[in-house]
Design a protein around this motif. Structure first.
Motif, PDB file in Angstrom:
ATOM      1  N   LYS A  14       0.758  -1.299  -0.004  1.00 48.20           N
ATOM      2  CA  LYS A  14       0.012  -0.109  -0.104  1.00 48.20           C
ATOM      3  C   LYS A  14       0.978   1.150  -0.119  1.00 48.20           C
ATOM      4  N   GLY A  15       1.051   1.607  -1.171  1.00 49.71           N
ATOM      5  CA  GLY A  15       2.069   2.681  -1.244  1.00 49.71           C
ATOM      6  C   GLY A  15       3.601   2.246  -0.739  1.00 49.71           C
ATOM      7  N   ASN A  16       3.828   3.047   0.351  1.00 51.15           N
ATOM      8  CA  ASN A  16       5.411   2.731   0.742  1.00 51.15           C
ATOM      9  C   ASN A  16       5.398   1.571   1.951  1.00 51.15           C
ATOM     10  N   HIS A  17       4.121   1.226   2.318  1.00 46.96           N
ATOM     11  CA  HIS A  17       3.902   0.426   3.446  1.00 46.96           C
ATOM     12  C   HIS A  17       3.490  -1.061   2.786  1.00 46.96           C
ATOM     13  N   ALA A  18       3.831  -2.010   3.539  1.00 50.01           N
ATOM     14  CA  ALA A  18       3.605  -3.450   3.079  1.00 50.01           C
ATOM     15  C   ALA A  18       2.490  -3.958   4.222  1.00 50.01           C
ATOM     16  N   ASN A  19       1.893  -4.966   3.797  1.00 50.11           N
ATOM     17  CA  ASN A  19       1.055  -6.089   4.839  1.00 50.11           C
ATOM     18  C   ASN A  19       1.533  -7.457   4.696  1.00 50.11           C
ATOM     19  N   ILE A  20       1.351  -8.060   5.910  1.00 50.61           N
ATOM     20  CA  ILE A  20       1.764  -9.494   5.710  1.00 50.61           C
ATOM     21  C   ILE A  20       0.396 -10.107   6.401  1.00 50.61           C
ATOM     22  N   GLY A  21      -0.521 -10.890   5.696  1.00 43.17           N
ATOM     23  CA  GLY A  21      -1.473 -11.596   6.390  1.00 43.17           C
ATOM     24  C   GLY A  21      -0.959 -12.981   6.677  1.00 43.17           C
ATOM     25  N   VAL A  22      -1.101 -13.299   8.126  1.00 41.56           N
ATOM     26  CA  VAL A  22      -0.781 -14.517   8.463  1.00 41.56           C
ATOM     27  C   VAL A  22      -2.145 -15.306   8.814  1.00 41.56           C
ATOM     28  N   LEU A  23      -2.138 -16.672   8.315  1.00 39.47           N
ATOM     29  CA  LEU A  23      -3.510 -17.291   8.754  1.00 39.47           C
ATOM     30  C   LEU A  23      -2.749 -18.453   9.410  1.00 39.47           C
ATOM     31  N   ALA A  24      -3.226 -18.868  10.483  1.00 41.25           N
ATOM     32  CA  ALA A  24      -3.037 -19.863  11.323  1.00 41.25           C
ATOM     33  C   ALA A  24      -3.655 -21.274  10.764  1.00 41.25           C
ATOM     34  N   ARG A  25      -2.944 -22.366  10.995  1.00 39.98           N
ATOM     35  CA  ARG A  25      -3.539 -23.402  10.381  1.00 39.98           C
ATOM     36  C   ARG A  25      -4.580 -24.265  11.382  1.00 39.98           C
ATOM     37  N   SER A  26      -4.534 -23.804  12.724  1.00 35.86           N
ATOM     38  CA  SER A  26      -5.341 -24.561  13.459  1.00 35.86           C
ATOM     39  C   SER A  26      -5.868 -23.436  14.525  1.00 35.86           C
ATOM     40  N   ALA A  27      -6.863 -23.974  15.478  1.00 39.18           N
ATOM     41  CA  ALA A  27      -7.248 -22.907  16.692  1.00 39.18           C
ATOM     42  C   ALA A  27      -6.049 -22.875  17.512  1.00 39.18           C
ATOM     43  N   GLU A  28      -5.302 -24.056  17.869  1.00 39.25           N
ATOM     44  CA  GLU A  28      -4.305 -23.962  18.975  1.00 39.25           C
ATOM     45  C   GLU A  28      -3.169 -22.923  18.198  1.00 39.25           C
TER      46      GLU A  28
END
Lengths: 104, 452
Positions: A14-28
């Motif tokens: 997003k412009g000069n910023h970055a985002n990283i979406g992290v999605l856990a594989r389980s509730a634990e």
């Protein structure tokens, strides 16, 4: 153990910023990452990119942790001298982070 | 009575996306609406340059090729409507060419354009009227770079597109609009939702966000990529919406790729800030509200979207001239490839310094040794390295000089230099990005339409 074993991830700019979406594989894994994968730890991991700050947002409905890394793209898509000017490689980089074992 | 479901397919996620995708999607997707998205953050500055050279240009020309290929299909699938932001900075010229193409194929269609996103013609009036268009990160007013501004556009929402559909448009060509609004518009128009129905507007916004990048939600970029079947024939996404705001993310039968909870949640966070407050001109959508459920054989149902009232401002994306850029590559092979690449990078710098032509910024990357994300990958010493050297300066002449220093390494550098067959790297002008906000009341939109 690497983050890859506990989570999926995707990154972008997003412009000069970055985002990283992290999605856990389980509730634990999600509750462990909420505790372990702090904004400070992610900022330290990417210290060579000199983020101005890192914010973390939680999306419990999808076991998601969203990291916004400010000013890490050295000017962003058009202006950056770096190959990865859009932060596309940041997710695969983060997935190689060494993570302490999940507590039993 | 309003129809129960609406199928919106997105056949293009950016300018340069797979050229056959829109055709396959229309052939196999049973669509009510096809959307085609062409405008990345900085695309407008490239279009501004093109329009400067030729006033008839300034739009995404690839769209015309897609339209030509869609025409024979459109004769059979008569219910189909198309919404695209291919108009860029010049929807008028884009629509003119589109009408010629439709006419050549004997298609009787109504073509509409949405105008009003382009602020450049009245930028000084806006600044004089007290709209500072301050940079969203630094707070600086746009006046600091005003003479260098080449484009300034607001991201419009779904409203003007719905107006165009109300006027009977079959093809709506816009300039800058929020990507998700390309999906919100057909939903509002089909179901007759109110502009204050924040939950439903949020639902369509989330659907639009999920499909706006094309194959990224149907298996493209997915972390566990070995699980994804037949990416070569990946199906582009379809959002199947219901009047209550529930929707399904699907792809055409017999296409490659996959739609699972995991591919959908990865894309849900793509290029997002606070997922509880995803701001578009139409609504503030809460991505943390939705519940996902798998569908057999391939799909995901999304329910319970929540939204909050839209903000009083539009986002503005401006671009201004910011010097010159040049980047070249050369390959080093054999033992000590990294050390040899480092020597090459130093040689170029020393030679430029000696000539009094050192650029203001100079950066060397050793690709293959872990430099894509510096300081993160384990350091390795491979037998081949791509040296990428990049420079920036406010003066074009210095970069022209820089571009001439790569080839001489072929004879005067260390052994094992190869891969320099592409000639001198080009020097290009840099356009820097300027995000800002503008009161919605300062923007007037306009719809024009023609019949072919």
């Amino acid at each position: 153990m690497r983050l890859y074993e506990l989570a999926l991830a995707r990154s972008g700019d997003k412009g000069n910023h970055a985002n990283i979406g992290v999605l856990a594989r389980s509730a634990e894994a999600y509750s462990w990452l909420c505790h372990y994968l702090t904004a400070e730890r992610v900022a330290e991991y990417f210290r060579y990119l000199e983020p101005r700050k890192v914010d973390r947002y939680l999306a419990p409905n999808i076991w998601g942790l969203n990291f916004v890394l400010y000013n890490v793209l050295a000017g962003g898509a058009a202006r950056s001298l770096r190959l990865d000017s859009q932060g596309k490689a940041l997710a695969s980089a983060l997935l190689e982070m060494a993570i302490e074992e999940l507590p039993p | 009575m309003a129809p129960r479901t609406l199928r919106v397919g997105n056949g293009c996620g950016f300018w340069g996306d797979q050229p056959d995708a829109p055709v396959y999607l229309v052939e196999r997707g049973d669509l009510d609406f096809l959307t085609l998205e062409y405008l990345a953050e900085l695309t407008m500055s490239i279009l501004a340059q093109q329009r400067q050279r030729d006033p008839q240009l300034g739009y995404a020309t690839d769209f015309l090729e897609v339209l030509s290929r869609l025409c024979p299909l459109w004769q059979r699938y008569t219910k189909l409507r198309i919404i695209t932001n291919a108009g860029g900075l010049n929807p008028l010229s884009c629509a003119e060419r589109a009408r010629e193409i439709l006419g050549r194929h004997g298609l009787k269609k109504r073509v509409a354009i949405v105008r009003g996103d382009d602020l450049l013609p009245h930028l000084d009036d806006l600044l004089a009227a007290g709209h500072p268009l301050a940079h969203m990160d630094t707070g600086e007013p746009l006046t600091t770079v005003r003479p260098r501004v080449v484009s300034a556009n607001v991201y419009l929402g779904a409203k003007p597109i719905v107006e165009a559909l109300d006027q009977g448009a079959d093809l709506v060509i816009t300039g800058r609009v929020a990507d998700a609004s390309l999906t919100v518009a057909p939903a509002v128009w089909t179901f007759g939702w109110s502009w204050q129905d924040w939950d439903r507007l949020a639902a369509a916004t989330i659907a639009g966000h999920l499909i706006e990048c094309g194959a990224q939600v149907t298996g493209g970029l997915f972390t566990d990529w070995p699980l994804v079947p037949n990416l070569a024939d990946v199906g582009y996404p379809i959002a199947e919406l219901e009047s209550d705001g529930a929707f399904r993310i699907l792809k055409p039968r017999d296409s490659g790729g996959m739609v699972t909870i995991d591919t959908v949640r990865e894309q849900l966070l793509y290029e997002v800030g606070d997922p509880a407050a995803y701001i578009t001109p139409d609504v503030v959508a809460d991505f943390t509200s939705v519940q996902l459920a798998p569908l057999e054989p391939d799909g995901v149902e999304v329910r319970h979207a929540r939204g909050k009232p839209a903000t009083e401002t539009y986002k503005v994306s401006a671009a201004y001239r910011d010097g010159y850029f040049c980047s070249g590559q050369i390959v080093l092979t054999g033992r000590d490839a990294v050390e040899k690449a480092r020597l090459c990078a130093d040689m170029i710098r020393q030679r430029l310094r000696r000539a009094g032509a050192e650029p203001a910024q100079y950066y060397a990357e050793f690709l293959g040794a872990g430099d894509t994300v510096p300081g993160v990958w384990p350091r390795v010493s491979p037998y081949e390295i791509v040296l990428r050297i990049t420079a920036w300066d406010s003066q074009r002449a210095l970069l022209e000089r820089f571009a001439r220093e790569i080839a001489p390494l072929v004879t005067s550098g260390p052994p094992g230099v190869t891969g320099y067959a592409t000639g001198r790297p080009p020097v290009r002008e840099v356009f820097a990005y300027w995000p800002a906000l503008l009161d919605k009341s300062a923007v007037k939109t306009e719809i024009l339409y023609w019949d072919t």
